[in-house]
Design a protein around this motif. Structure first.
Motif, PDB file in Angstrom:
ATOM      1  N   MET A 105       0.816  -1.204   0.000  1.00  0.00           N
ATOM      2  CA  MET A 105       0.000   0.000   0.000  1.00  0.00           C
ATOM      3  C   MET A 105       0.859   1.267   0.000  1.00  0.00           C
ATOM      4  SD  MET A 105      -3.075   0.882   2.646  1.00  0.00           S
ATOM      5  CE  MET A 105      -3.773   2.520   2.743  1.00  0.00           C
ATOM      6  N   ASN A 106       2.104   1.158   0.463  1.00  0.00           N
ATOM      7  CA  ASN A 106       2.988   2.313   0.560  1.00  0.00           C
ATOM      8  C   ASN A 106       3.598   2.628  -0.812  1.00  0.00           C
ATOM      9  OD1 ASN A 106       5.029   4.184   1.092  1.00  0.00           O
ATOM     10  ND2 ASN A 106       5.456   3.325   3.107  1.00  0.00           N
ATOM     11  N   THR A 107       3.137   3.700  -1.422  1.00  0.00           N
ATOM     12  CA  THR A 107       3.606   4.099  -2.755  1.00  0.00           C
ATOM     13  C   THR A 107       4.593   5.263  -2.685  1.00  0.00           C
ATOM     14  OG1 THR A 107       1.732   5.617  -3.018  1.00  0.00           O
ATOM     15  CG2 THR A 107       1.436   3.344  -3.805  1.00  0.00           C
ATOM     16  N   LEU A 108       5.199   5.474  -1.524  1.00  0.00           N
ATOM     17  CA  LEU A 108       6.049   6.645  -1.334  1.00  0.00           C
ATOM     18  C   LEU A 108       7.223   6.677  -2.309  1.00  0.00           C
ATOM     19  CD1 LEU A 108       6.382   9.191   0.356  1.00  0.00           C
ATOM     20  CD2 LEU A 108       7.852   7.888   1.895  1.00  0.00           C
ATOM     21  N   LYS A 109       7.878   5.527  -2.524  1.00  0.00           N
ATOM     22  CA  LYS A 109       9.029   5.500  -3.442  1.00  0.00           C
ATOM     23  C   LYS A 109       8.607   5.885  -4.852  1.00  0.00           C
ATOM     24  CE  LYS A 109      11.971   2.220  -0.971  1.00  0.00           C
ATOM     25  NZ  LYS A 109      12.674   0.912  -1.025  1.00  0.00           N
ATOM     26  N   LYS A 110       7.431   5.430  -5.249  1.00  0.00           N
ATOM     27  CA  LYS A 110       6.909   5.790  -6.570  1.00  0.00           C
ATOM     28  C   LYS A 110       6.644   7.287  -6.646  1.00  0.00           C
ATOM     29  CE  LYS A 110       2.960   4.992  -9.630  1.00  0.00           C
ATOM     30  NZ  LYS A 110       1.641   4.335  -9.767  1.00  0.00           N
ATOM     31  N   LEU A 111       6.102   7.843  -5.572  1.00  0.00           N
ATOM     32  CA  LEU A 111       5.831   9.284  -5.543  1.00  0.00           C
ATOM     33  C   LEU A 111       7.129  10.080  -5.608  1.00  0.00           C
ATOM     34  CD1 LEU A 111       3.018   9.466  -2.820  1.00  0.00           C
ATOM     35  CD2 LEU A 111       2.749   9.722  -5.286  1.00  0.00           C
ATOM     36  N   GLU A 112       8.112   9.663  -4.832  1.00  0.00           N
ATOM     37  CA  GLU A 112       9.397  10.372  -4.828  1.00  0.00           C
ATOM     38  C   GLU A 112      10.058  10.308  -6.202  1.00  0.00           C
ATOM     39  OE1 GLU A 112      10.768   9.976  -0.152  1.00  0.00           O
ATOM     40  OE2 GLU A 112      11.240   8.339  -1.541  1.00  0.00           O
ATOM     41  N   ALA A 113       9.911   9.180  -6.883  1.00  0.00           N
ATOM     42  CA  ALA A 113      10.492   9.032  -8.219  1.00  0.00           C
ATOM     43  C   ALA A 113       9.764   9.888  -9.249  1.00  0.00           C
ATOM     44  CB  ALA A 113      10.461   7.567  -8.646  1.00  0.00           C
ATOM     45  N   SER A 114       8.535  10.307  -8.923  1.00  0.00           N
ATOM     46  CA  SER A 114       7.727  11.099  -9.859  1.00  0.00           C
ATOM     47  C   SER A 114       7.979  12.595  -9.743  1.00  0.00           C
ATOM     48  CB  SER A 114       6.234  10.821  -9.628  1.00  0.00           C
ATOM     49  OG  SER A 114       5.930   9.460  -9.827  1.00  0.00           O
TER      50      SER A 114
END
Length: 197
Positions: A52-61
């Motif tokens: 559920m944790n999408t933080l890495k994806k957000l940071e990469a965006s």
């Protein structure tokens, strides 16, 4: 099935929990109306929580056009003093996490209204969706007693820096939310009893 799915827009259904177990529950629930997946599953399944944790994806965006926000966002209070935390009731701890997510979500939505279409707006929409998902789970945890909004002072600040917003959101998830989850782990044996053959 409100504990399993959330309507993020009139046309979109977002499934909270991924992975084969929750997918099977979701598919079965479509045919058997009384099967329910509850937010306690978020507590008891570490893999579902990590998915559920999408933080890495957000940071990469984060791109150059999204790094500086058009309006400031209040950073959630993420610092924990263990002795003070331990003295709080479960309702207070839950309310504290819930309030932090609510305030962050409100500011993100306000910033979305003044953002130009493109990378920045897309990133803010993804962040708001993630915050809303966590807020839904925390709000629907089965906590005995009334969970009130916790208004408390902390040395926080407002920032235009998207990277800083994401880092603080990550600290909220890995800090207070994980501490709250750890205190609910004793329910997992009750909620998921094992059978001996």
């Amino acid at each position: 099935m409100s504990s399993l799915i959330r309507l993020s827009s009139p046309d979109t259904i977002s499934v909270f929990f991924s992975g084969p177990i929750f997918l099977l529950i979701f598919l079965a629930a479509g045919e058997v109306g009384n099967i329910q997946a509850r937010p306690i599953d978020f507590v008891c399944d570490d893999h579902a929580r990590r998915d559920m944790n999408t933080l890495k994806k957000l940071e990469a965006s984060v791109c150059s056009s999204s790094a500086s926000l058009p309006s400031p966002i209040q950073l959630p209070c993420v610092k924990i003093h263990k002795a003070s935390w331990d003295k709080k009731s479960m309702q207070e701890k839950t309310g504290e996490v819930q309030s932090a997510l609510e305030m962050l979500g409100q500011d993100v939505r306000a910033t979305m209204t003044v953002s130009q279409p493109g990378c920045q707006l897309s990133l803010l929409q993804q962040l708001e969706h993630s915050v809303s998902n966590y807020l839904h789970v925390v709000t629907h945890l089965e906590i005995t007693g009334e969970v009130g909004k916790q208004y408390f002072f902390c040395p926080s600040k407002r920032t235009h820096n998207m990277g800083l917003v994401l880092r603080n959101f990550g600290r909220l998830l890995s800090g207070k939310l994980e501490w709250l989850v750890a205190e609910l782990k004793d329910r997992c044996q009750v909620e998921r009893p094992t059978t001996n053959i």
